[in-house]
Design a protein around this motif. Sequence first.
Motif, short mmCIF file in Angstrom:
data_model
loop_
_atom_site.label_atom_id
_atom_site.label_comp_id
_atom_site.label_asym_id
_atom_site.label_seq_id
_atom_site.Cartn_x
_atom_site.Cartn_y
_atom_site.Cartn_z
N ARG A 36 -14.43 21.71 9.82
CA ARG A 36 -13.24 20.86 9.70
C ARG A 36 -12.21 21.17 10.79
O ARG A 36 -11.02 20.91 10.60
CB ARG A 36 -12.61 21.03 8.33
N PHE A 37 -12.67 21.70 11.88
CA PHE A 37 -11.77 22.10 12.96
C PHE A 37 -10.83 20.98 13.37
O PHE A 37 -9.66 21.22 13.67
CB PHE A 37 -12.59 22.57 14.16
N ARG A 66 -3.60 31.27 10.70
CA ARG A 66 -3.69 32.19 9.54
C ARG A 66 -3.40 31.44 8.25
O ARG A 66 -4.12 31.58 7.26
CB ARG A 66 -2.74 33.36 9.72
N ALA A 67 -2.34 30.65 8.24
CA ALA A 67 -1.98 29.91 7.02
C ALA A 67 -3.07 28.89 6.68
O ALA A 67 -3.42 28.73 5.51
CB ALA A 67 -0.64 29.21 7.20
N TRP A 68 -3.60 28.22 7.69
CA TRP A 68 -4.65 27.24 7.45
C TRP A 68 -5.89 27.92 6.87
O TRP A 68 -6.48 27.44 5.91
CB TRP A 68 -4.99 26.52 8.77
N LEU A 69 -6.25 29.07 7.43
CA LEU A 69 -7.41 29.81 6.93
C LEU A 69 -7.17 30.30 5.50
O LEU A 69 -8.07 30.24 4.66
CB LEU A 69 -7.73 30.97 7.86
N PHE A 70 -5.96 30.81 5.21
CA PHE A 70 -5.66 31.24 3.85
C PHE A 70 -5.70 30.04 2.89
O PHE A 70 -6.10 30.18 1.74
CB PHE A 70 -4.31 31.96 3.77
N GLY A 71 -5.28 28.87 3.37
CA GLY A 71 -5.37 27.68 2.54
C GLY A 71 -6.81 27.34 2.21
O GLY A 71 -7.15 27.03 1.06
N ILE A 72 -7.69 27.41 3.21
CA ILE A 72 -9.11 27.17 2.96
C ILE A 72 -9.65 28.20 1.99
O ILE A 72 -10.34 27.86 1.02
CB ILE A 72 -9.91 27.19 4.29
#
Length: 183
Positions: free
Chosen positions: A52-53, A64-70
Amino acid sequence: MSRTRSVVDRQKLVGAWFDAHAADLGRYAARRVGSDTAGDVVAETFTIALERFDRFDSSRGEPRAWLFGIATHVIRRFHRTETRRLQHQANALRFEPVTDDATARVDEQTDAARAAAEVLDAIAELRIEDRELILLSAWELMNSQQVAAVVGQPAATVRTRLRRLRWGLRTVTTRYGVHQWTH
Protein backbone atom coordinates in the motif's frame (compact mmCIF):
# COMPACT_ATOMS: atom_id res chain seq x y z
CA MET A 1 11.21 -0.59 -17.03
CA SER A 2 10.24 2.45 -14.97
CA ARG A 3 7.66 0.37 -13.11
CA THR A 4 10.38 -2.11 -12.10
CA ARG A 5 12.60 0.72 -10.94
CA SER A 6 9.67 2.15 -8.98
CA VAL A 7 9.18 -1.19 -7.23
CA VAL A 8 12.89 -1.35 -6.41
CA ASP A 9 12.80 2.22 -5.06
CA ARG A 10 9.78 1.37 -2.93
CA GLN A 11 11.49 -1.72 -1.59
CA LYS A 12 14.58 0.30 -0.69
CA LEU A 13 12.53 2.97 1.08
CA VAL A 14 10.38 0.47 2.98
CA GLY A 15 13.62 -1.39 3.80
CA ALA A 16 15.02 1.82 5.28
CA TRP A 17 11.82 2.24 7.29
CA PHE A 18 12.22 -1.34 8.48
CA ASP A 19 15.76 -0.60 9.66
CA ALA A 20 14.58 2.54 11.45
CA HIS A 21 11.32 1.34 13.00
CA ALA A 22 11.08 -2.47 13.13
CA ALA A 23 12.51 -2.73 16.64
CA ASP A 24 10.02 -0.18 18.01
CA LEU A 25 7.14 -1.87 16.21
CA GLY A 26 8.32 -5.24 17.51
CA ARG A 27 8.34 -4.03 21.12
CA TYR A 28 4.92 -2.43 20.67
CA ALA A 29 3.52 -5.60 19.12
CA ALA A 30 5.10 -7.81 21.79
CA ARG A 31 3.41 -5.83 24.55
CA ARG A 32 0.10 -5.92 22.70
CA VAL A 33 -0.07 -9.50 21.41
CA GLY A 34 2.90 -11.28 23.00
CA SER A 35 6.38 -12.04 21.77
CA ASP A 36 5.25 -15.17 19.92
CA THR A 37 3.08 -13.10 17.58
CA ALA A 38 5.07 -9.84 17.49
CA GLY A 39 7.35 -10.94 14.67
CA ASP A 40 4.33 -11.85 12.57
CA VAL A 41 2.76 -8.46 13.25
CA VAL A 42 5.95 -6.65 12.21
CA ALA A 43 6.31 -8.78 9.07
CA GLU A 44 2.69 -8.21 8.12
CA THR A 45 3.01 -4.48 8.84
CA PHE A 46 5.88 -4.11 6.41
CA THR A 47 4.24 -6.36 3.82
CA ILE A 48 1.16 -4.12 3.93
CA ALA A 49 3.35 -0.99 3.85
CA LEU A 50 5.01 -2.24 0.69
CA GLU A 51 1.70 -3.28 -0.90
CA ARG A 52 0.00 0.00 0.00
CA PHE A 53 2.98 2.27 -0.48
CA ASP A 54 0.94 4.53 -2.78
CA ARG A 55 -1.37 5.32 0.15
CA PHE A 56 1.41 6.82 2.26
CA ASP A 57 0.99 10.59 2.39
CA SER A 58 3.95 12.35 3.98
CA SER A 59 1.84 15.49 4.43
CA ARG A 60 -0.31 13.57 6.95
CA GLY A 61 2.58 12.43 9.11
CA GLU A 62 5.85 10.59 9.44
CA PRO A 63 6.41 7.05 8.19
CA ARG A 64 6.66 5.90 11.85
CA ALA A 65 3.09 6.98 12.55
CA TRP A 66 1.84 5.37 9.34
CA LEU A 67 3.60 2.11 10.22
CA PHE A 68 2.23 2.18 13.77
CA GLY A 69 -1.23 2.75 12.28
CA ILE A 70 -0.83 -0.32 10.07
CA ALA A 71 0.49 -2.34 13.02
CA THR A 72 -2.43 -1.20 15.15
CA HIS A 73 -4.88 -2.47 12.53
CA VAL A 74 -3.00 -5.77 12.30
CA ILE A 75 -3.08 -6.07 16.07
CA ARG A 76 -6.84 -5.52 16.13
CA ARG A 77 -7.13 -8.95 14.57
CA PHE A 78 -5.46 -10.30 17.68
CA HIS A 79 -7.83 -8.43 20.01
CA ARG A 80 -9.41 -11.50 21.57
CA THR A 81 -6.07 -12.94 22.61
CA GLU A 82 -4.83 -9.53 23.76
CA THR A 83 -7.56 -9.29 26.38
CA ARG A 84 -6.79 -12.79 27.59
CA ARG A 85 -3.05 -12.04 27.67
CA LEU A 86 -3.50 -8.92 29.82
CA GLN A 87 -5.70 -10.85 32.22
CA HIS A 88 -3.14 -13.67 32.30
CA GLN A 89 -0.33 -11.20 33.03
CA ALA A 90 -2.38 -9.65 35.82
CA ASN A 91 -3.08 -13.08 37.31
CA ALA A 92 0.58 -14.08 37.04
CA LEU A 93 1.57 -10.99 39.03
CA ARG A 94 -0.70 -11.89 41.89
CA PHE A 95 0.79 -14.05 44.58
CA GLU A 96 0.25 -14.56 48.22
CA PRO A 97 2.26 -12.29 50.51
CA VAL A 98 5.10 -13.82 52.45
CA THR A 99 3.79 -14.56 55.96
CA ASP A 100 7.03 -14.59 57.92
CA ASP A 101 9.27 -11.63 58.68
CA ALA A 102 9.95 -10.60 55.09
CA THR A 103 12.24 -7.74 54.26
CA ALA A 104 10.92 -4.39 53.14
CA ARG A 105 12.18 -5.17 49.65
CA VAL A 106 9.93 -8.22 49.34
CA ASP A 107 6.99 -6.12 50.55
CA GLU A 108 7.77 -3.48 47.93
CA GLN A 109 7.97 -6.11 45.20
CA THR A 110 4.65 -7.58 46.33
CA ASP A 111 3.03 -4.14 46.27
CA ALA A 112 4.50 -3.40 42.83
CA ALA A 113 3.22 -6.71 41.46
CA ARG A 114 -0.25 -6.03 42.83
CA ALA A 115 -0.21 -2.51 41.39
CA ALA A 116 0.86 -3.79 37.97
CA ALA A 117 -1.84 -6.46 38.06
CA GLU A 118 -4.54 -3.93 38.91
CA VAL A 119 -3.39 -1.52 36.21
CA LEU A 120 -3.31 -4.34 33.64
CA ASP A 121 -6.78 -5.43 34.72
CA ALA A 122 -8.06 -1.88 34.32
CA ILE A 123 -6.46 -1.60 30.87
CA ALA A 124 -7.87 -4.98 29.81
CA GLU A 125 -11.36 -3.73 30.64
CA LEU A 126 -11.07 -0.71 28.31
CA ARG A 127 -12.60 -0.75 24.83
CA ILE A 128 -9.96 -1.64 22.25
CA GLU A 129 -10.00 1.90 20.80
CA ASP A 130 -9.36 3.38 24.25
CA ARG A 131 -6.75 0.78 25.07
CA GLU A 132 -4.84 1.67 21.92
CA LEU A 133 -4.66 5.33 22.95
CA ILE A 134 -3.37 4.51 26.43
CA LEU A 135 -0.83 1.96 25.21
CA LEU A 136 0.52 4.18 22.43
CA SER A 137 0.81 7.06 24.88
CA ALA A 138 2.21 5.20 27.89
CA TRP A 139 4.16 2.30 26.38
CA GLU A 140 5.37 3.95 23.19
CA LEU A 141 5.76 7.39 24.82
CA MET A 142 3.95 9.06 21.93
CA ASN A 143 2.51 12.52 22.36
CA SER A 144 -1.10 13.26 21.42
CA GLN A 145 -0.15 14.42 17.91
CA GLN A 146 1.74 11.21 17.23
CA VAL A 147 -1.08 9.08 18.64
CA ALA A 148 -3.54 11.06 16.51
CA ALA A 149 -1.52 10.26 13.40
CA VAL A 150 -1.55 6.55 14.27
CA VAL A 151 -5.28 6.30 14.93
CA GLY A 152 -6.36 8.81 12.30
CA GLN A 153 -8.10 11.28 14.59
CA PRO A 154 -7.54 14.97 15.31
CA ALA A 155 -4.95 15.63 18.02
CA ALA A 156 -7.50 17.61 20.07
CA THR A 157 -9.83 14.60 20.10
CA VAL A 158 -7.00 12.32 21.18
CA ARG A 159 -5.99 14.73 23.97
CA THR A 160 -9.58 14.83 25.24
CA ARG A 161 -9.95 11.04 25.10
CA LEU A 162 -6.60 10.50 26.82
CA ARG A 163 -7.55 12.94 29.59
CA ARG A 164 -10.83 11.08 30.13
CA LEU A 165 -9.12 7.69 30.10
CA ARG A 166 -6.36 8.77 32.47
CA TRP A 167 -8.96 10.20 34.82
CA GLY A 168 -10.78 6.87 34.75
CA LEU A 169 -7.58 4.97 35.49
CA ARG A 170 -6.60 7.43 38.22
CA THR A 171 -8.37 5.51 40.98
CA VAL A 172 -6.25 2.44 40.33
CA THR A 173 -2.98 4.21 39.64
CA THR A 174 -2.97 6.76 42.45
CA ARG A 175 -3.66 4.01 44.97
CA TYR A 176 -0.18 2.73 44.15
CA GLY A 177 1.56 5.99 43.35
CA VAL A 178 1.75 5.37 39.61
CA HIS A 179 1.70 8.95 38.37
CA GLN A 180 2.80 8.71 34.73
CA TRP A 181 -0.69 7.50 33.77
CA THR A 182 -2.53 10.39 35.35
CA HIS A 183 -0.55 13.38 34.11
